[in-house]
Motif scaffolding. Structure first.
Motif, PDB file in Angstrom:
ATOM      1  N   ALA A 131      17.428 -66.592  72.022  1.00 46.66           N
ATOM      2  CA  ALA A 131      18.203 -67.200  73.071  1.00 46.66           C
ATOM      3  C   ALA A 131      17.173 -67.854  74.095  1.00 46.66           C
ATOM      4  O   ALA A 131      16.830 -67.488  75.173  1.00 46.66           O
ATOM      5  CB  ALA A 131      19.226 -66.037  74.129  1.00 46.66           C
ATOM      6  N   SER A 132      16.496 -68.763  73.336  1.00 49.62           N
ATOM      7  CA  SER A 132      15.478 -69.525  73.963  1.00 49.62           C
ATOM      8  C   SER A 132      15.874 -70.862  74.518  1.00 49.62           C
ATOM      9  O   SER A 132      16.931 -71.517  74.241  1.00 49.62           O
ATOM     10  CB  SER A 132      14.271 -69.782  73.062  1.00 49.62           C
TER      11      SER A 132
ATOM     12  N   VAL B 234      26.963 -70.886  71.451  1.00 51.40           N
ATOM     13  CA  VAL B 234      25.894 -70.507  70.640  1.00 51.40           C
ATOM     14  C   VAL B 234      25.958 -68.951  70.451  1.00 51.40           C
ATOM     15  O   VAL B 234      26.202 -68.236  71.071  1.00 51.40           O
ATOM     16  CB  VAL B 234      24.337 -70.679  71.492  1.00 51.40           C
ATOM     17  N   ILE B 235      25.471 -68.579  69.228  1.00 49.29           N
ATOM     18  CA  ILE B 235      25.686 -67.081  68.829  1.00 49.29           C
ATOM     19  C   ILE B 235      24.146 -66.738  68.266  1.00 49.29           C
ATOM     20  O   ILE B 235      23.509 -67.521  67.422  1.00 49.29           O
ATOM     21  CB  ILE B 235      26.609 -66.808  67.499  1.00 49.29           C
ATOM     22  N   VAL B 236      23.522 -65.828  68.896  1.00 50.95           N
ATOM     23  CA  VAL B 236      22.244 -65.137  68.962  1.00 50.95           C
ATOM     24  C   VAL B 236      21.998 -63.743  68.548  1.00 50.95           C
ATOM     25  O   VAL B 236      22.961 -63.071  68.814  1.00 50.95           O
ATOM     26  CB  VAL B 236      21.451 -65.643  69.927  1.00 50.95           C
TER      27      VAL B 236
ATOM     28  N   LEU C 273      20.072 -62.938  76.043  1.00 54.26           N
ATOM     29  CA  LEU C 273      19.391 -62.862  77.212  1.00 54.26           C
ATOM     30  C   LEU C 273      19.078 -61.756  78.271  1.00 54.26           C
ATOM     31  O   LEU C 273      18.357 -61.621  78.835  1.00 54.26           O
ATOM     32  CB  LEU C 273      20.018 -64.222  78.259  1.00 54.26           C
ATOM     33  N   PHE C 274      20.376 -60.996  78.027  1.00 55.33           N
ATOM     34  CA  PHE C 274      20.609 -59.871  78.851  1.00 55.33           C
ATOM     35  C   PHE C 274      20.342 -58.547  77.812  1.00 55.33           C
ATOM     36  O   PHE C 274      20.928 -58.102  77.055  1.00 55.33           O
ATOM     37  CB  PHE C 274      21.882 -59.933  79.558  1.00 55.33           C
TER      38      PHE C 274
ATOM     39  N   ARG D  68      16.973 -71.446  81.317  1.00 55.59           N
ATOM     40  CA  ARG D  68      17.598 -71.163  80.038  1.00 55.59           C
ATOM     41  C   ARG D  68      19.196 -71.352  80.739  1.00 55.59           C
ATOM     42  O   ARG D  68      19.850 -71.988  79.934  1.00 55.59           O
ATOM     43  CB  ARG D  68      17.173 -69.856  79.418  1.00 55.59           C
ATOM     44  N   LEU D  69      19.416 -70.705  81.705  1.00 61.77           N
ATOM     45  CA  LEU D  69      21.036 -70.640  82.021  1.00 61.77           C
ATOM     46  C   LEU D  69      21.276 -71.812  82.483  1.00 61.77           C
ATOM     47  O   LEU D  69      22.646 -72.501  82.289  1.00 61.77           O
ATOM     48  CB  LEU D  69      20.995 -69.597  83.177  1.00 61.77           C
TER      49      LEU D  69
END
Length: 251
Positions: free
Chosen positions: A45-46, A61-63, A67-68, A82-83
């Motif tokens: 998630a970059s 987007v599926i990673v 991020l969390f 990013r957000l």
């Protein structure tokens, strides 16, 4: 077109995201458009991933690495940047960490093991009480050098090899990503070859003194397989356009 809620419900159930203890806050992490026409899959998630998703007109987007994680984080600095991309373009973000490592069919480790013809396969790699990888007995022996060639060609990677065991390989254990510490379990189970992603200094002596082979095929490279397999599943299940975005790190 598919509804975001339907895709998330399917993923939650198929990957058992809420039944597997994990440092990652798996599931829907950022909510965007409710109607999804295109889904992008990636490892990380970059900012690069999110900007690429926007360029490719993705709605979701599926990673693997979201991020969390463990603790709440302030929405500042790099995380805020990013957000911003996701919020500005109403792109949803879904993360699945250990659930994609573990999955017996489409997971990273199942896909890695599929590179080899096995006559028996069992779970391997105890991580907080859960086996996240696989151990396989090969149908016929293969040389260590042949395994290295297979991995480098299939994953477009450069392997680091600790060749302290047999040249002819009969048993292989695989755990994608950063699992070098599980070399000790490979020694205990008398595995000929342990394959993981990221190297760790302490694993050198475990491999040497335990007389086994270890291949580090790259954290990123070993965790592309499950995301690519998942993209096929989502395409078949919902008929939406799915695309894997390859952003290799060399690590």
């Amino acid at each position: 077109m598919a509804l975001l809620s339907n895709i998330c419900q399917f993923l939650d159930k198929e990957l058992k995201v809420f039944g597997i203890p994990d440092a990652s806050q798996n599931g829907l992490q950022v909510e965007g458009k409710q109607e999804v026409k295109k889904v992008v899959f990636a490892v990380d998630a970059s900012l690069d991933t999110f900007e690429e998703a926007h360029k490719r007109k993705a709605d979701m987007v599926i990673v693997h690495h979201g991020l969390f994680w463990d603790k709440p984080q302030p929405l500042t600095g790099i995380l805020y940047q990013r957000l911003q991309v996701l919020f500005k373009h109403q792109i949803s973000l879904y993360a699945a960490h250990l659930p994609v490592d573990i999955h017996p069919l489409i997971g990273h480790n199942a896909q890695l093991m599929n590179f080899f013809v096995t006559k028996k396969r069992e779970t391997f790699g105890n991580y907080h009480g859960i086996d996240i990888g696989f151990l396989g007995i090969l149908h016929r022996e293969i040389t260590l050098s042949a395994v290295v060639t297979k991995l480098e060609e299939s994953l477009n990677t450069k392997c680091q090899v600790l060749a302290f065991g047999r040249e002819k390989i009969k048993t292989i254990a695989v755990v994608s990503g950063g699992a070098a510490e599980l070399a000790a379990e490979a020694v205990d189970k008398k595995v000929d070859l342990f394959i993981t992603g990221e190297s760790k200094l302490s694993s050198y002596y475990i491999a040497k003194e335990g007389k086994i082979n270890v291949i580090f095929a790259g954290h990123y490279a070993t965790e592309t397989l499950g995301m690519q397999a998942l993209s096929i599943v989502i395409n078949e299940q919902f008929g939406v356009e799915c695309e894997f975005v390859d952003l290799p790190t060399g690590l």
